[in-house]
Design an enzyme around this catalytic site. Structure first.
Site, short mmCIF file in Angstrom:
data_model
loop_
_atom_site.label_atom_id
_atom_site.label_comp_id
_atom_site.label_asym_id
_atom_site.label_seq_id
_atom_site.Cartn_x
_atom_site.Cartn_y
_atom_site.Cartn_z
N ALA A 10 0.55 -1.25 -0.03
CA ALA A 10 0.23 0.29 0.14
C ALA A 10 0.54 1.58 0.48
CB ALA A 10 -0.33 -0.37 0.97
N GLY A 12 4.22 1.22 -0.77
CA GLY A 12 5.46 2.05 -2.26
C GLY A 12 4.12 1.89 -3.14
N VAL A 133 6.56 6.42 11.93
CA VAL A 133 5.94 6.57 12.87
C VAL A 133 4.67 7.34 13.04
CG1 VAL A 133 5.68 7.72 15.38
CG2 VAL A 133 8.44 6.80 14.22
N LYS A 205 7.62 1.51 17.50
CA LYS A 205 7.04 2.82 16.66
C LYS A 205 8.48 3.46 18.49
CE LYS A 205 3.28 2.26 14.02
NZ LYS A 205 2.22 2.38 13.90
#
Lengths: 313, 313
Positions: A10, A12, A133, A205
């Protein structure tokens, strides 16, 4: 800039789709088996159309992207733990060739941050990773602007799947298994939701954030992580009677990383609903900054990738 | 970078104070009557101590700052309307000398944006102004990262004094005059609070946002502005019975600027409390981003000024 994109999931795909709007050109795009490469810019729509139809994305081996005349590598292959391969080697190769790297893959920055910074120091290229993040939410850029030294802690909600499940459990009085099944039906939770519900994804994250605040030194093994699988519906009911609710809250400081279910005020800033994410950045000079938005999704994350590309020298 | 700071109010003083933490040096600092100038860096503490004691800040005329060997001018003199003088001439002079300019003064970017951009285009220096909108909150940088073209609207609360007054009126059932007097006692409202309560200050910020989104064309005269002076306590009570409250909400789009009291959900994102500010940035690709924090204050605004300095080439 001329971009080489590794990974045609999704994120890329969305980077390939939006690059032109940001004034960039995609000279290579690879999935795990094939690559499309063209010095004058690939036809991303056509390549993605072939993939959609079950055909090869392009006629090259994936490795061919490294021979393309790219300025920045966009590493958007799936996040892996431990040695963070093959993502780490991709980054290593681009930096060795003095190219820039923009990561959407969390593995290298969460698991091998110090090595990555060493490779970057020896390269003319630089590494950026806003997209790792909180999707479209400006988290790392906000910390960079305040300077990492003046940020004392980052707290918040950085997994939309877990947040959706807790929100639905609280609102409907449903139990975990029921809501998880619903989330899977809606495509909000993956078929194997382990990393989302056991806290691993959020922990990665917050490990990245701790590395940014402390200048490195952290990996997933250093984080204290609890998931939401064992939060009973009754706990949410009890919390609600007291004007509170439960969220999967993470915290990163220079001392370490913790992620787990926590009681938060029901109408407070951290109690975002649905798949929304929020970070609360505590600063020495500028008080507490809250940034919230969509923490995942192709176009959302691609926006962060392309913002990073725009900040490269 | 070497900074020349014009204006020694709360913002100018904080920039002088914090510059060193960000790796910059202050070579000139001026208030409206005097300047301290030193090629090797002024002693900001000593200069500000003299001012505090009622003595001249330094031994030069204010104009002497322009002869200092500075890289970036920090324009932090008070915001003025209409011709935005003397701030505009300060910016003009620095750009004519091919220096960068970072504004905390809203006047030039709200009232004379198009002229400013023309001067910038003819200069080797560039102009940045994050500090003019929402203090420490990353507003313009978030729009820049998403690209202004992909932002469809910005809404929110950008005046802390008006927000404090409405919050207190709603929470305590007090009337406007009573709460205004309290806010003045607390130092939250100025002796003459006109520009805060009549919507002018918020409107200037939304005009700046409209200029950023639309590439210029707006000034305060184009904004539709209502203040909070005539909001009766009874309106807040009625709103509350319906789960809503009243906030001074602004909106900037490519079509224009509106600021006025609006009903918003009591527990919704826009109902920030006290002096807190929030912006809601609507994007084409990345959904709606919410950034909130302290929208005013010396160190908070200085953080935004120094973030801008860090983004200069």
């Amino acid at each position: 800039m001329d971009l080489a994109i590794l990974g045609a999931g999704a994120v890329g795909r969305s980077v390939a789709d939006l690059a032109d709007d940001y004034g960039h050109r995609v000279v290579a795009l690879a999935d795990s088996t094939h690559a499309a490469v063209a010095e004058e810019g690939i036809e991303a729509d056509a390549a993605l159309g072939r993939k959609e139809a079950g055909d090869p994305l392009g006629s090259h081996e994936p490795e061919a992207v490294f021979d393309a005349p790219y300025d920045a590598l966009v590493e958007a292959t799936p996040t892996t733990l431990g040695d963070a391969e093959p993502g780490f080697s991709h980054v290593e190769r681009a930096l060795a060739d003095d190219r820039h790297v923009v990561l959407a893959n969390k593995g290298p920055v969460a698991e091998r941050y110090d090595e990555l910074r060493e490779l970057e120091a020896a390269s003319a290229g630089s590494v950026r990773f806003e997209a790792t993040v909180g999707g479209a939410i400006p988290v790392l850029s906000t910390i960079e602007d305040c300077t990492p030294e003046s940020v004392t802690a980052v707290r918040g909600v950085l997994n939309g799947t877990a947040n959706f499940i807790l929100t639905r459990m609280a609102a409907e009085g449903l139990d975990y298994d029921h809501v998880l099944a619903e989330a899977q039906d809606l495509g909000v939770a993956e078929a194997d939701p382990t990393f989302d519900v056991d806290g691993t994804d959020a922990a990665l994250k917050f490990v990245i954030l701790a590395n940014v605040l402390g200048g490195g030194g952290f990996s997933l093994a250093d984080a204290t992580v609890d998931g939401i699988q064992d939060v009973p519906g009754s706990a949410l009911e009890l919390a609600s009677e007291d004007g509170r609710t439960i969220r999967l809250i993470g915290e990163a400081t220079r001392e370490g990383v913790r992620v787990g279910p926590r009681l938060v005020p029901e109408n407070g800033a951290l109690a975002v609903t649905g798949t929304r994410n929020i970070v609360q950045i505590e600063t020495r000079e500028a008080g507490s900054l809250h940034n919230s938005g969509r923490g995942a999704g192709g176009p959302e994350t691609a926006t962060a990738v392309l913002a990073d590309v725009g900040r490269l020298d």
